[in-house]
Write a protein that holds these residues in place. Sequence first.
Motif, PDB file in Angstrom:
ATOM      1  N   CYS A 114       5.715  -1.298   6.963  1.00  0.00           N
ATOM      2  CA  CYS A 114       6.234   0.147   6.944  1.00  0.00           C
ATOM      3  C   CYS A 114       7.074   0.322   8.268  1.00  0.00           C
ATOM      4  O   CYS A 114       6.803  -0.144   9.270  1.00  0.00           O
ATOM      5  CB  CYS A 114       5.011   1.364   6.646  1.00  0.00           C
ATOM      6  SG  CYS A 114       3.827   1.221   7.850  1.00  0.00           S
ATOM      7  N   CYS A 158      -0.227   1.141  11.655  1.00  0.00           N
ATOM      8  CA  CYS A 158       0.050   1.609  10.286  1.00  0.00           C
ATOM      9  C   CYS A 158      -0.067   0.186   9.261  1.00  0.00           C
ATOM     10  O   CYS A 158       0.538  -0.808   9.511  1.00  0.00           O
ATOM     11  CB  CYS A 158       1.044   2.481  10.030  1.00  0.00           C
ATOM     12  SG  CYS A 158       1.207   3.417   8.422  1.00  0.00           S
ATOM     13  N   CYS A 218       0.326   1.191   5.677  1.00  0.00           N
ATOM     14  CA  CYS A 218       0.252   2.021   4.651  1.00  0.00           C
ATOM     15  C   CYS A 218       1.065   1.311   3.380  1.00  0.00           C
ATOM     16  O   CYS A 218       0.889   1.772   2.521  1.00  0.00           O
ATOM     17  CB  CYS A 218       1.012   3.361   4.722  1.00  0.00           C
ATOM     18  SG  CYS A 218       2.586   3.250   5.171  1.00  0.00           S
TER      19      CYS A 218
HETATM   20 ZN   LIG Z   1       3.005   3.278   7.285  1.00  0.00          ZN
END
Ligand SMILES: [Zn+2]
Length: 263
Positions: free
Chosen positions: A146, A138, A140
């Motif tokens: 994150c 990820c 993000c």
């Molecule tokens: Zn994330």
Amino acid sequence: MEATTLHVISDGPTTQYRSKKNFFFLSQIPYEMGFSRVTWNFLEAGHGKGPADGVGAAVKRQADAIVAKGIDLPNAKMVYEQLMNQPSSIKLMYVSEEEVQEMDGVLPDRLETIKGTMAIHQIVSTEPGEIAWRVLSCFCQEPNTCQCYGLKKVQMSLPSSGPSTSGSQPIPNVHTGLVGRWCIVKYDGDPYPGIVIDVGSDSCLLVKTMSRVGINRFFWPMRDDVIWYRPEDLIRMVPEPVPVTKRHMMLEPSIWKEIFNEM
Ligand SMILES: [Zn+2]
């Protein structure tokens, strides 16, 4: 702007790449190269159809074509040399046995094992010696990390088991008998091998040090690097490093490993 995060993307069909040894290197080496954050992303096994598989297949086809012309490829070095003569946009690197051993030499005695390694698809490191992992990649909140998909922190190196057999040497007494001998001194938190040039009345040492390129590999800089070190910056006395190439030298791997673990 200088790059601060290193993103690695690789295939990951086997446990080989997802081993604790590679996780340890990931948690150390990029920092030594000047990066302040790393992610390593494993593509799902693509049954021969992913981008990494495509690169592998292209290289294999080229090698097959060379053999078909009647050229034997008995070892990795030959494959590398022959492929380098071919026009190709694929960047190849040859890793020697010696280089592999050198890397093995810096591994700590004990490393944290990560369970469920095959399920891991992303490793993130934001601090030397530490990694975090999750089952999916990820990005993000880039450039921040994150917490999606249960990001889990792991301290990579464990305290060494029992007393070291080769004996971590206490800081030696500084005396003029050390002049001309090899030592390891600490400069800006990093260890460097060098030769003791002089010993001052205040137990400070004048040391001519080598420069470092990569793990346990040193060379003499163009301009002599000679400065005074406080006695507490003398880590230990060592045997003379051995030549690896014409310009490069290395410390005995077990010694380097000990010093590396102590720092
Ligand atoms: Zn994330």
